[in-house]
Design a protein around this motif. Sequence first.
Motif, PDB file in Angstrom:
ATOM      1  N   LEU A   8       0.878  -1.347   0.373  1.00  0.00           N
ATOM      2  CA  LEU A   8       0.058   0.006  -0.137  1.00  0.00           C
ATOM      3  C   LEU A   8       1.325   0.909  -0.536  1.00  0.00           C
ATOM      4  O   LEU A   8       1.465   1.320   0.414  1.00  0.00           O
ATOM      5  CB  LEU A   8      -0.940  -0.257   1.185  1.00  0.00           C
ATOM      6  N   LYS A   9       0.447   1.944  -0.826  1.00  0.00           N
ATOM      7  CA  LYS A   9       1.431   3.208  -1.194  1.00  0.00           C
ATOM      8  C   LYS A   9       0.633   5.089  -1.271  1.00  0.00           C
ATOM      9  O   LYS A   9      -0.732   5.308  -2.130  1.00  0.00           O
ATOM     10  CB  LYS A   9       2.303   2.957  -2.322  1.00  0.00           C
ATOM     11  N   VAL A  10       0.599   5.501  -0.273  1.00  0.00           N
ATOM     12  CA  VAL A  10      -0.551   6.619   0.167  1.00  0.00           C
ATOM     13  C   VAL A  10       0.360   7.600   0.182  1.00  0.00           C
ATOM     14  O   VAL A  10       0.965   8.002   1.127  1.00  0.00           O
ATOM     15  CB  VAL A  10      -1.322   5.985   0.518  1.00  0.00           C
ATOM     16  N   SER A  11      -0.984   9.034   0.544  1.00  0.00           N
ATOM     17  CA  SER A  11       0.471   9.919   0.131  1.00  0.00           C
ATOM     18  C   SER A  11      -0.027  10.197   2.137  1.00  0.00           C
ATOM     19  O   SER A  11      -1.366   9.540   2.405  1.00  0.00           O
ATOM     20  CB  SER A  11       0.144  11.358  -0.173  1.00  0.00           C
ATOM     21  N   VAL A  12       0.507  11.300   2.777  1.00  0.00           N
ATOM     22  CA  VAL A  12      -0.044  11.510   4.368  1.00  0.00           C
ATOM     23  C   VAL A  12      -0.991  12.510   4.143  1.00  0.00           C
ATOM     24  O   VAL A  12      -1.984  12.031   4.767  1.00  0.00           O
ATOM     25  CB  VAL A  12       1.162  12.614   4.619  1.00  0.00           C
ATOM     26  N   GLU A  13      -1.568  13.219   3.062  1.00  0.00           N
ATOM     27  CA  GLU A  13      -2.669  13.105   3.127  1.00  0.00           C
ATOM     28  C   GLU A  13      -3.648  12.873   2.614  1.00  0.00           C
ATOM     29  O   GLU A  13      -4.991  12.905   3.440  1.00  0.00           O
ATOM     30  CB  GLU A  13      -2.854  14.891   1.770  1.00  0.00           C
ATOM     31  N   ASP A  14      -3.630  11.982   1.450  1.00  0.00           N
ATOM     32  CA  ASP A  14      -4.559  10.944   1.390  1.00  0.00           C
ATOM     33  C   ASP A  14      -5.016   9.949   2.629  1.00  0.00           C
ATOM     34  O   ASP A  14      -5.713   9.671   3.109  1.00  0.00           O
ATOM     35  CB  ASP A  14      -4.407  10.287  -0.047  1.00  0.00           C
ATOM     36  N   ALA A  15      -4.741   9.770   3.603  1.00  0.00           N
ATOM     37  CA  ALA A  15      -4.192   8.618   3.959  1.00  0.00           C
ATOM     38  C   ALA A  15      -5.264   9.478   5.536  1.00  0.00           C
ATOM     39  O   ALA A  15      -5.549   9.141   5.693  1.00  0.00           O
ATOM     40  CB  ALA A  15      -3.026   8.783   5.422  1.00  0.00           C
ATOM     41  N   ARG A  16      -4.245  10.912   5.547  1.00  0.00           N
ATOM     42  CA  ARG A  16      -5.514  11.719   6.141  1.00  0.00           C
ATOM     43  C   ARG A  16      -7.253  11.591   6.139  1.00  0.00           C
ATOM     44  O   ARG A  16      -8.551  11.012   6.528  1.00  0.00           O
ATOM     45  CB  ARG A  16      -5.416  13.414   7.227  1.00  0.00           C
ATOM     46  N   TRP A  17      -7.278  11.663   4.867  1.00  0.00           N
ATOM     47  CA  TRP A  17      -9.009  11.352   3.928  1.00  0.00           C
ATOM     48  C   TRP A  17      -8.850   9.895   4.706  1.00  0.00           C
ATOM     49  O   TRP A  17     -10.528   9.888   4.767  1.00  0.00           O
ATOM     50  CB  TRP A  17      -8.928  12.162   2.773  1.00  0.00           C
ATOM     51  N   LEU A  18      -8.108   9.341   3.977  1.00  0.00           N
ATOM     52  CA  LEU A  18      -9.208   7.559   4.043  1.00  0.00           C
ATOM     53  C   LEU A  18      -9.774   7.062   4.987  1.00  0.00           C
ATOM     54  O   LEU A  18     -10.072   6.736   5.686  1.00  0.00           O
ATOM     55  CB  LEU A  18      -7.549   7.235   3.807  1.00  0.00           C
ATOM     56  N   ALA A  19      -8.115   7.890   6.515  1.00  0.00           N
ATOM     57  CA  ALA A  19      -8.492   7.656   7.827  1.00  0.00           C
ATOM     58  C   ALA A  19      -9.945   8.695   8.895  1.00  0.00           C
ATOM     59  O   ALA A  19      -9.885   8.569  10.248  1.00  0.00           O
ATOM     60  CB  ALA A  19      -7.461   7.745   8.576  1.00  0.00           C
ATOM     61  N   ASP A  20     -10.395   9.645   7.862  1.00  0.00           N
ATOM     62  CA  ASP A  20     -11.074  10.584   8.195  1.00  0.00           C
ATOM     63  C   ASP A  20     -10.630  11.628   9.599  1.00  0.00           C
ATOM     64  O   ASP A  20     -11.013  12.100   9.998  1.00  0.00           O
ATOM     65  CB  ASP A  20     -12.809   9.750   8.285  1.00  0.00           C
ATOM     66  N   LEU A  21      -9.355  11.835   9.267  1.00  0.00           N
ATOM     67  CA  LEU A  21      -8.594  12.781  10.197  1.00  0.00           C
ATOM     68  C   LEU A  21      -8.776  14.227   9.851  1.00  0.00           C
ATOM     69  O   LEU A  21      -8.862  14.270   8.539  1.00  0.00           O
ATOM     70  CB  LEU A  21      -7.502  12.534  10.393  1.00  0.00           C
ATOM     71  N   PRO A  22      -8.924  14.951  10.574  1.00  0.00           N
ATOM     72  CA  PRO A  22      -8.083  16.430  10.377  1.00  0.00           C
ATOM     73  C   PRO A  22      -7.129  16.272   9.739  1.00  0.00           C
ATOM     74  O   PRO A  22      -6.310  16.061   9.270  1.00  0.00           O
ATOM     75  CB  PRO A  22      -7.895  17.059  11.983  1.00  0.00           C
ATOM     76  N   GLU A  23      -7.163  17.712   8.690  1.00  0.00           N
ATOM     77  CA  GLU A  23      -6.774  18.031   7.838  1.00  0.00           C
ATOM     78  C   GLU A  23      -5.157  18.764   8.230  1.00  0.00           C
ATOM     79  O   GLU A  23      -3.693  18.225   7.774  1.00  0.00           O
ATOM     80  CB  GLU A  23      -6.649  19.188   7.185  1.00  0.00           C
ATOM     81  N   ASP A  24      -5.109  18.741   9.424  1.00  0.00           N
ATOM     82  CA  ASP A  24      -3.992  19.116  10.510  1.00  0.00           C
ATOM     83  C   ASP A  24      -3.207  17.787  11.284  1.00  0.00           C
ATOM     84  O   ASP A  24      -2.826  17.807  12.163  1.00  0.00           O
ATOM     85  CB  ASP A  24      -3.891  20.816  10.754  1.00  0.00           C
ATOM     86  N   ALA A  25      -3.974  16.615  11.465  1.00  0.00           N
ATOM     87  CA  ALA A  25      -3.590  15.950  12.075  1.00  0.00           C
ATOM     88  C   ALA A  25      -1.826  15.575  12.327  1.00  0.00           C
ATOM     89  O   ALA A  25      -1.677  15.345  10.892  1.00  0.00           O
ATOM     90  CB  ALA A  25      -4.087  14.889  11.931  1.00  0.00           C
ATOM     91  N   PRO A  26      -1.739  15.667  13.416  1.00  0.00           N
ATOM     92  CA  PRO A  26      -0.290  15.214  12.931  1.00  0.00           C
ATOM     93  C   PRO A  26       0.400  13.623  12.569  1.00  0.00           C
ATOM     94  O   PRO A  26      -0.997  12.951  12.449  1.00  0.00           O
ATOM     95  CB  PRO A  26      -0.063  15.132  14.752  1.00  0.00           C
ATOM     96  N   GLU A  27       1.772  13.653  12.203  1.00  0.00           N
ATOM     97  CA  GLU A  27       1.965  12.066  11.301  1.00  0.00           C
ATOM     98  C   GLU A  27       1.941  11.024  12.309  1.00  0.00           C
ATOM     99  O   GLU A  27       1.728  10.178  11.523  1.00  0.00           O
ATOM    100  CB  GLU A  27       3.471  12.216  10.890  1.00  0.00           C
ATOM    101  N   ASP A  28       2.138  10.881  13.405  1.00  0.00           N
ATOM    102  CA  ASP A  28       2.128   9.647  14.740  1.00  0.00           C
ATOM    103  C   ASP A  28       0.427   9.317  14.168  1.00  0.00           C
ATOM    104  O   ASP A  28       0.092   8.399  14.686  1.00  0.00           O
ATOM    105  CB  ASP A  28       1.830  10.281  16.066  1.00  0.00           C
ATOM    106  N   ASP A  29      -0.891  10.011  14.438  1.00  0.00           N
ATOM    107  CA  ASP A  29      -1.955   9.529  13.526  1.00  0.00           C
ATOM    108  C   ASP A  29      -2.312   9.016  12.437  1.00  0.00           C
ATOM    109  O   ASP A  29      -2.638   7.635  13.002  1.00  0.00           O
ATOM    110  CB  ASP A  29      -2.993  10.705  14.139  1.00  0.00           C
ATOM    111  N   VAL A  30      -1.308   9.272  11.549  1.00  0.00           N
ATOM    112  CA  VAL A  30      -1.180   8.768  10.429  1.00  0.00           C
ATOM    113  C   VAL A  30      -0.712   7.718  10.749  1.00  0.00           C
ATOM    114  O   VAL A  30      -0.749   6.808   9.859  1.00  0.00           O
ATOM    115  CB  VAL A  30      -0.758   9.627   9.425  1.00  0.00           C
TER     116      VAL A  30
END
Length: 312
Positions: free
Chosen positions: A179-201
């Motif tokens: 699975l290859k995913v951008s950090v931005e797309d990972a936030r969207w896929l996980a339904d996280l805020p756009e400014d969610a920290p990378e630890d959440d990603v």
Amino acid sequence: MIVVAGEALVDLVPTSEGNLAPRLGGGPFNVAVAVGRLGVPVSFLSRVSRDLFGDRVVERLTASGAATDLVTRGPEPTTLAVVGLADDGSARYTFYVEGTADRLVADPGPLPSDVRAVSFGTLSMVLEPGASAYEAVLRRESARGALTALDPNIRASLIPDADAYRARFRSWLPDVGLLKVSVEDARWLADLPEDAPEDDVLAAARQWQSEGPAVVVLTRGGDGLAVLTGSGEVIHVPPVAVQVVDTIGAGDTVQGALLAWLHDHDALSAEAVRGLDGASWIRALSYAGAAAAITCSRAGAEPPFKRELEMT
């Protein structure tokens, strides 16, 4: 042999004169071009228009070393994407997809026995009826033992029901090897805020990995690349310094270069990918990052040829 499955389209890219210039693109198409230019056997699986743009798509694939035996042609028009560029070179897209050729692809049935990896992603996994055809290929090739690679490459404007797509994405994971995913797309896929920290990603990536993928690769824009390895280790590789013209095709180049590197190092299986050690991943991500940097240094999605990487 690597197969890349998905759409080819035309990006209408702004020029310095204020016009829109046509550039061949589409995430899977760019991945196939990148793999072929890096000297690895690759075939493109798609439905391509018989219009002039479609002719250029086939010509570009052939010139890049990609086979077109899995391409079907149709009278429908080519998908168009109007590109807007931000000051940092990042791109946003407006799509014209109604009744276009690529979304009408049919399931080709089992792929040739020499296919060791199949890559999927972007619009082709969203737009029906093609999305269901590609999903069938994903599940069948995974069951056969091929390395299946997925880059969702989210285009939210074309996803009318985000929750339904997120659920469908999760349903693919048992059949995904890489699975290859951008950090931005990972936030969207996980339904996280756009400014969610990378630890959440990373927490989301660990959850996805537990559901199927051997590894999860994260593209981090100007912060480089990262991978959650088969052993659970997180490895970061810094970006390659480059004068950015635009970022169109950068993530696709990462996907293509990773697949090419895995091919060259006899690691085109989920088991082999899962077993790669940290030093191997540093080499793999460095190779992919160098390829993406070259793409960013020129207008449009123009992945490098192998000889260009060898000169860096």
